[in-house]
Scaffold this active site. Structure first.
Site, PDB file in Angstrom:
ATOM      1  N   LYS A 285       0.821  -1.224   0.000  1.00  0.00           N
ATOM      2  CA  LYS A 285       0.000   0.000   0.000  1.00  0.00           C
ATOM      3  C   LYS A 285       0.844   1.259   0.000  1.00  0.00           C
ATOM      4  CE  LYS A 285      -4.424  -1.655   0.951  1.00  0.00           C
ATOM      5  NZ  LYS A 285      -5.661  -1.726   1.675  1.00  0.00           N
TER       6      LYS A 285
ATOM      7  N   LYS B 192     -10.105  -3.926  -4.403  1.00  0.00           N
ATOM      8  CA  LYS B 192     -10.926  -2.751  -4.708  1.00  0.00           C
ATOM      9  C   LYS B 192     -10.075  -1.554  -5.094  1.00  0.00           C
ATOM     10  CE  LYS B 192     -11.836  -2.629   0.203  1.00  0.00           C
ATOM     11  NZ  LYS B 192     -12.834  -3.264   1.000  1.00  0.00           N
TER      12      LYS B 192
ATOM     13  N   LYS C 108      -4.274 -10.567  -6.273  1.00  0.00           N
ATOM     14  CA  LYS C 108      -5.598 -10.737  -5.686  1.00  0.00           C
ATOM     15  C   LYS C 108      -6.603  -9.742  -6.273  1.00  0.00           C
ATOM     16  CE  LYS C 108      -5.711  -7.548  -1.830  1.00  0.00           C
ATOM     17  NZ  LYS C 108      -6.439  -7.230  -0.646  1.00  0.00           N
TER      18      LYS C 108
HETATM   19  N1  AQP Z   1      -9.145 -11.115  -3.367  1.00  0.00           N
HETATM   20  C1  AQP Z   1      -9.583 -11.554  -2.209  1.00  0.00           C
HETATM   21  N2  AQP Z   1      -9.917 -12.855  -2.053  1.00  0.00           N
HETATM   22  C2  AQP Z   1     -10.378 -13.299  -0.863  1.00  0.00           C
HETATM   23  N3  AQP Z   1     -10.553 -12.512   0.224  1.00  0.00           N
HETATM   24  C3  AQP Z   1     -10.247 -11.208   0.113  1.00  0.00           C
HETATM   25  N4  AQP Z   1     -10.320 -10.169   0.966  1.00  0.00           N
HETATM   26  C4  AQP Z   1      -9.892  -9.060   0.339  1.00  0.00           C
HETATM   27  N5  AQP Z   1      -9.543  -9.338  -0.925  1.00  0.00           N
HETATM   28  C5  AQP Z   1      -9.749 -10.667  -1.105  1.00  0.00           C
HETATM   29  C6  AQP Z   1     -10.808 -10.264   2.336  1.00  0.00           C
HETATM   30  O1  AQP Z   1     -11.918  -9.377   2.475  1.00  0.00           O
HETATM   31  C7  AQP Z   1     -11.982  -8.945   3.838  1.00  0.00           C
HETATM   32  C8  AQP Z   1     -12.167  -7.460   3.926  1.00  0.00           C
HETATM   33  O2  AQP Z   1     -11.063  -6.807   3.408  1.00  0.00           O
HETATM   34  P1  AQP Z   1     -10.704  -5.308   3.733  1.00  0.00           P
HETATM   35  O3  AQP Z   1     -11.893  -4.437   3.700  1.00  0.00           O
HETATM   36  O4  AQP Z   1      -9.876  -5.247   4.961  1.00  0.00           O
HETATM   37  O5  AQP Z   1      -9.826  -4.986   2.481  1.00  0.00           O
HETATM   38  P2  AQP Z   1      -8.451  -5.571   2.058  1.00  0.00           P
HETATM   39  O6  AQP Z   1      -8.075  -6.818   2.771  1.00  0.00           O
HETATM   40  O7  AQP Z   1      -7.473  -4.438   2.173  1.00  0.00           O
HETATM   41  O8  AQP Z   1      -8.656  -5.995   0.530  1.00  0.00           O
HETATM   42  P3  AQP Z   1      -9.437  -5.248  -0.613  1.00  0.00           P
HETATM   43  O9  AQP Z   1     -10.887  -5.268  -0.251  1.00  0.00           O
HETATM   44  O10 AQP Z   1      -9.197  -5.769  -1.956  1.00  0.00           O
HETATM   45  O11 AQP Z   1      -8.884  -3.798  -0.552  1.00  0.00           O
HETATM   46  P4  AQP Z   1      -7.477  -3.252  -1.061  1.00  0.00           P
HETATM   47  O12 AQP Z   1      -7.558  -3.094  -2.526  1.00  0.00           O
HETATM   48  O13 AQP Z   1      -7.395  -1.946  -0.374  1.00  0.00           O
HETATM   49  O14 AQP Z   1      -6.393  -4.212  -0.667  1.00  0.00           O
HETATM   50  C9  AQP Z   1     -10.707  -9.445   4.515  1.00  0.00           C
HETATM   51  O15 AQP Z   1     -11.010 -10.603   5.270  1.00  0.00           O
HETATM   52  C10 AQP Z   1      -9.811  -9.768   3.362  1.00  0.00           C
HETATM   53  O16 AQP Z   1      -8.863 -10.759   3.693  1.00  0.00           O
END
Ligand code: AQP
Length: 325
Positions: free
Chosen positions: A112, A197, A194
């Site tokens: 990040k 978002k 992965k």
């Molecule tokens: N690609 C993924 N496959 C499976 N699980 C996933 N999670 C995120 N991406 C995947 C899981 O979703 C939950 C919520 O995540 P978050 O809101 O904490 O966001 P994050 O982990 O930072 O991942 P995002 O949503 O894709 O955001 P960015 O792009 O900012 O990294 C968690 O349980 C996460 O493991």
């Protein structure tokens, strides 16, 4: 006493199939067996700049997704992190026992800070301490997450051990739990990474809020590997394997059954069918989402905050006492 789970999602606007199947989907089963707490972790979202009006809307929408997906706010605690100030207080105490070197190892921080070069703030760096506070505050046994968050849960366990060594047996040591099949859905435009978002293209993910046409369009555009037949081979054909995993998750069909279903057919047929199954899967969630009012969410979150606060206040009394405050 049944064991407790805690988990949360950031209200950052988009909930994609990765979030849904990596997190919420598993919570639906676990809520039957565990004493469950599900949070909208709005404080975590602030590690990236959020438009205030949008953030507020996103909090409501995420709560609606929780409920529309089938989380029971009566049986479980569903609440907003910022409603329980103890998270921040415990987060500070945990900051003070967490070595910087441990935080520097976190891959999400590395990724990040690379992605948001213009805003590498200290919140982004100490995020895992706040996440550890979220978990430890509620005597959590199990934290169901996607694979990308497993490292943070392991750090929460390390921090709990460190704190217990210094102050006595205060925290339960939490364990991360992933669903191996859905722990890491990959981007539709890049099966090496992965689904995310914060991806640069919205063709990377399918959001739960995407309408049918957009879902069809995104799946049609999804990258595929060389080869033409429908065969599950994550090593040689990661893009197809990812699409087949999504097909499995929305239909319940296992890989051999999917291979049989598409024998003699190609990517085009498979993708069209997948798009229809995904549309069918998200439609009832969208319908339920649209039927929930903000007022209902106000009442669910107020009730959740009250119940979470009760647990958090009790824990913090214990924490302050052992620290000497
Ligand atoms: N690609 C993924 N496959 C499976 N699980 C996933 N999670 C995120 N991406 C995947 C899981 O979703 C939950 C919520 O995540 P978050 O809101 O904490 O966001 P994050 O982990 O930072 O991942 P995002 O949503 O894709 O955001 P960015 O792009 O900012 O990294 C968690 O349980 C996460 O493991």
């Amino acid at each position: 006493m049944s064991k407790r789970i805690f988990s949360g999602i950031q209200p950052t606007g988009i909930i994609h199939l990765g979030n849904y199947f990596g997190a919420i989907y598993n919570w639906l089963e676990l809520q039957k067996e565990y004493d469950s707490i599900f949070s909208i972790v709005d404080l975590h979202a602030l590690t990236v700049h959020q438009d205030p009006k949008k953030l507020n809307r996103n909090i409501y929408d995420l709560a609606k997704i929780y409920i529309a997906s089938g989380l029971d706010p009566k049986k479980n605690i569903v609440f907003r992190q910022s409603d329980v100030k103890e998270h921040v207080e415990l987060g500070w105490f945990l900051n003070c026992v967490t070595p910087i070197a441990e935080l520097e190892r976190m891959t999400q921080y590395k990724d990040k800070s690379e992605q948001h070069k213009q805003n590498v703030n200290s919140g982004l760096f100490t995020y895992p301490c706040l996440m550890a506070a979220d978990i430890l505050l509620y005597d959590t046994n199990v934290v169901p997450v996607g694979e990308d968050q497993l490292q943070h849960v392991e750090l929460a366990r390390t921090i709990a051990k460190k704190f217990n060594n210094l102050y006595g047996d205060v925290f339960i040591l939490p364990e991360g739990k992933i669903n191996k099949v859905s722990a890491r859905l990959k981007g539709l435009d890049n099966p090496e990474k992965k689904m995310s978002k914060s991806a640069t293209s919205e063709n990377n993910y399918i959001a739960l809020s995407d309408d049918s046409d957009l879902i069809r369009k995104k799946i049609k555009k999804a990258v595929t590997d060389s080869g033409t037949d429908i065969k599950f081979d994550p090593n040689k054909r990661p893009a197809l394997a990812n699409l087949m995993t999504i097909y499995h998750l929305v239909t319940g069909k296992e890989a051999p059954e999917i291979e049989k279903e598409f024998k003699g057919k190609g990517y085009g047929d498979f993708k069209s069918e997948l798009a229809e199954r995904v549309v069918e899967f998200v439609e009832p969630i969208q319908k339920k989402f649209n039927s929930i009012s903000d007022k209902e969410i106000d009442s669910i979150l107020a009730d959740g905050a009250q119940r979470a606060k009760k647990l958090a206040e009790k824990k913090m009394e214990q924490v302050r006492k052992v620290i000497g405050l």
